[in-house]
Every structure is written in C-alpha cells, then in structure tokens.
Motif scaffolding. Structure first.
Motif, PDB file in Angstrom:
ATOM      1  N   LEU A  51     126.849 -23.805 -24.343  1.00 35.35           N
ATOM      2  CA  LEU A  51     125.733 -24.652 -23.910  1.00 35.35           C
ATOM      3  C   LEU A  51     124.419 -23.881 -23.895  1.00 35.35           C
ATOM      4  CD1 LEU A  51     127.321 -26.824 -21.082  1.00 35.35           C
ATOM      5  CD2 LEU A  51     127.127 -27.273 -23.529  1.00 35.35           C
ATOM      6  N   ALA A  97     121.977 -33.331 -25.081  1.00 32.46           N
ATOM      7  CA  ALA A  97     122.806 -32.725 -24.032  1.00 32.46           C
ATOM      8  C   ALA A  97     124.210 -33.325 -24.051  1.00 32.46           C
ATOM      9  CB  ALA A  97     122.150 -32.926 -22.673  1.00 32.46           C
ATOM     10  N   GLY A 101     125.820 -31.307 -27.039  1.00 36.40           N
ATOM     11  CA  GLY A 101     126.398 -30.356 -26.102  1.00 36.40           C
ATOM     12  C   GLY A 101     127.913 -30.440 -26.044  1.00 36.40           C
ATOM     13  N   LEU A 216     120.725 -28.988 -20.874  1.00 34.68           N
ATOM     14  CA  LEU A 216     121.743 -28.045 -21.356  1.00 34.68           C
ATOM     15  C   LEU A 216     121.641 -26.704 -20.631  1.00 34.68           C
ATOM     16  CD1 LEU A 216     121.540 -28.816 -25.174  1.00 34.68           C
ATOM     17  CD2 LEU A 216     123.599 -29.052 -23.766  1.00 34.68           C
TER      18      LEU A 216
END
Length: 334
Positions: A51, A97, A101, A216
């Motif tokens: 991340l 995200a 992610g 993130l």
C-alpha cells in the motif's frame, strides 16, 4: 473523470485532422502500458510495502500532473468548487485506494498466496460487467445481449477461480480480494458519471490521485508498513517498476487514453477492456514464468468473450447517449 462528452460536430472536426496512425499509436500505448502495469505491480511489491508503494505511485503522478497543468494553463488551472473537489476525492478513493490498493495487496505475498498478475488482470476485466449490474439496480435497462455478456463473463469468473486441486490453482483469497477491488472500481466508475465532477478530466484526475494516495498512505501506516519500510532493503528492480508505474502507467497511458476519448470512436477505445488482460497474461508468462493452465485459458477466454459482448452491444447506446460503460481516464489503472 467524466467530463461532458464532446458534441458530434466537435468530435467530427477533431477526427478529421487525426490520422489513423496517431490513433493506433495511442491505442497500442494504452494496450501495452496498461496491460503491463499488473506485472509491474507484482515486481514492485517484491521488496516494497504494497500500500505504501501504491500511495507513492499516485502521489508522485498526481503532483507531476498538477505541475504540468499549472505551467501550461496558468494559476487557475486546478480551480474547482468544494462539491467538485469532494466528488473527485470520493471517486479517487473508490478507484485508487479501493480498486488499485486491493489489487496491489492481492499480488503481494509469498508464492502460492500472491495472485499471479495475469489472473488479476482477467478478474479486473469484469468491471464493465459489474457496472451493468449497477446500472440495472438504478433503473437503467441495458439490452438483452448486454445481460447475456454479463452472464457469460461471470461464468468465466467462476471457471477461473474454481478450485482445481493442484499446485497451480488460483489462490482463492487473492482472487476474492481482486473481485472486491473490481467492485470498488465499478462503484467509482459508475458514480463518476452521476455526481458533479470537475469538467476537465485531467484536473479531476489530479484530485483523484491525491485523495487516493492520502487514503492509501493512512491505511499503510495503520498496517505498520511505514515502520517496516527500509529503503536500503528495496531492490533496484522494485524501484524501477515503481517508477514505471508512475510514468508509463499513470501519466503516459492515461494521457493517451484521454486523447483517444476525444479523437477516436468510443467503440474502438473500449477495446482496451479485453486487450489489457491478454497482454498481462502473456507478459506474466514470458517474463516471470507465471503458469498458464487450461483452467486459466478457459476461464480467461470466457471472461474476455463476455466483456467483448457487453462492449459491442453497448456501442449504439454510447453513440446516442454519450454514456461510458465503466471507462475512466485513470487506469487502472492500473
């Protein structure tokens, strides 16, 4: 990410001065660069926290794009109102995200746990199928053949992740993580055409990237990635792969994609949705020896066939309504 579609007259004027060579060059850039980002993610997370690497990627790419827009357009280039800023931030969190992610997380981990990059790309290809379901849930009624494509695509997804009882079986946790990523990306793509976004897609993308990078980074810190991060222990190939994601994936391919949206038929541009997975599978097999089993070939082929059917049956609707089926200037990207 969804600016008002150009008028038919404006598109005709732009296309009249655009050569097929330029269009196909830009399309090949999108095919190859976006298709290669899945492999680049896998190499990046070999020695970089997953991340944290994604946060760095989008923060740097977003800042570079912001500087370019500021230098080319002047002080007011990035000006948006609060509602537009909030909308762009929400879409950025869902796309980058949530969507990107979770893909990064799925591709990280030891062999047998990490999801191969090619399979991740095949699962992400289900985004147009999920967007059709979201449209249906809100009262839209896509054509019957579109639903047929959705059914075919999800049948391919089941074939792909069905336990095979061998060492080459698709890691189920990783596969489900990417399905969750595709769902998040679908929500972001769906909302981007229904809420008040910045009118310029480049400006929207700056705020989407920065918002996604911020979330993130926060989640990365909560997972303890920052305390475990030691730059000296990161391999050169992971740094190079991260740089490739920043430049090739988030800037070059993105710019080519936005240019195509304004200069090429949307039916042609949309072919990236089923070409990218093929590129990702081929690169994973050729460069890092990811296995291509009969199950992967069959499930992947069925998914791509379903996506192709959905994209092809949506063309008349897009031409008449100016809608976009789950497409977004940010790849996915990737």
């Amino acid at each position: 990410m969804s600016s008002p579609p150009p008028s038919a007259a404006a598109l005709a004027g732009r296309r009249a001065g655009t050569t097929p060579t330029l269009i196909w060059t830009a399309l090949i850039v999108v095919y190859l660069l976006w298709g290669s980002t899945y492999l680049a993610i896998r190499i990046t997370v070999e020695t970089l926290p997953p991340l944290l690497s994604a946060a760095l990627r989008f923060a740097v790419a977003g800042l570079i794009l912001a500087v370019v827009l500021r230098l080319r357009r002047g002080p007011g280039a990035l000006r948006v109102d609060r509602r537009q800023l909030g909308s762009a931030a929400l879409v950025g969190v869902l796309l980058l995200a949530g969507g990107n992610g979770l893909v990064v997380l799925a591709e990280s981990g030891p062999p047998g746990v990490a999801l191969p990059s090619g399979i991740a790309a095949l699962l992400v290809a289900t985004v147009p199928l999920l967007v059709v379901l979201l449209r249906s849930a809100t009262g839209d009624r896509p054509p019957l053949w579109t639903f047929a494509g959705v059914t075919v695509g999800f049948a391919g997804l089941v074939l792909l992740v069905l336990p095979a009882g061998s060492s080459d079986a698709v890691p189920l946790v990783g596969a489900l993580t990417v399905v969750a990523a595709a769902t998040s990306w679908s929500f972001g793509s769906f909302l981007s055409g229904r809420i008040r976004m910045p009118t310029d897609p480049f400006v929207a993308t700056v705020y989407e990237m920065l918002a996604g990078a911020l979330v993130l980074a926060v989640v990365s810190a909560g997972r303890g990635e920052l305390s475990d991060f030691h730059p000296a222990q990161v391999s050169a190939r992971s740094w190079l792969a991260l740089g490739y994601l920043m430049v090739a994936g988030s800037l070059v391919a993105f710019t080519a994609y936005v240019w195509l949206l304004h200069n090429a038929p949307i039916s042609l541009v949309s072919t990236y949705a089923y070409v990218n997975p093929a590129v990702a599978v081929a690169l994973g097999a050729l460069l890092v020896a990811e296995p291509i089993t009969p199950q992967v070939l069959l499930g992947g082929a069925v998914i791509v066939a379903g996506v192709a059917l959905v994209v092809s049956t949506e063309r008349p609707r897009r031409a008449s309504a100016g809608s976009r089926l789950g497409t977004s200037p940010v790849s996915e990207r990737r």
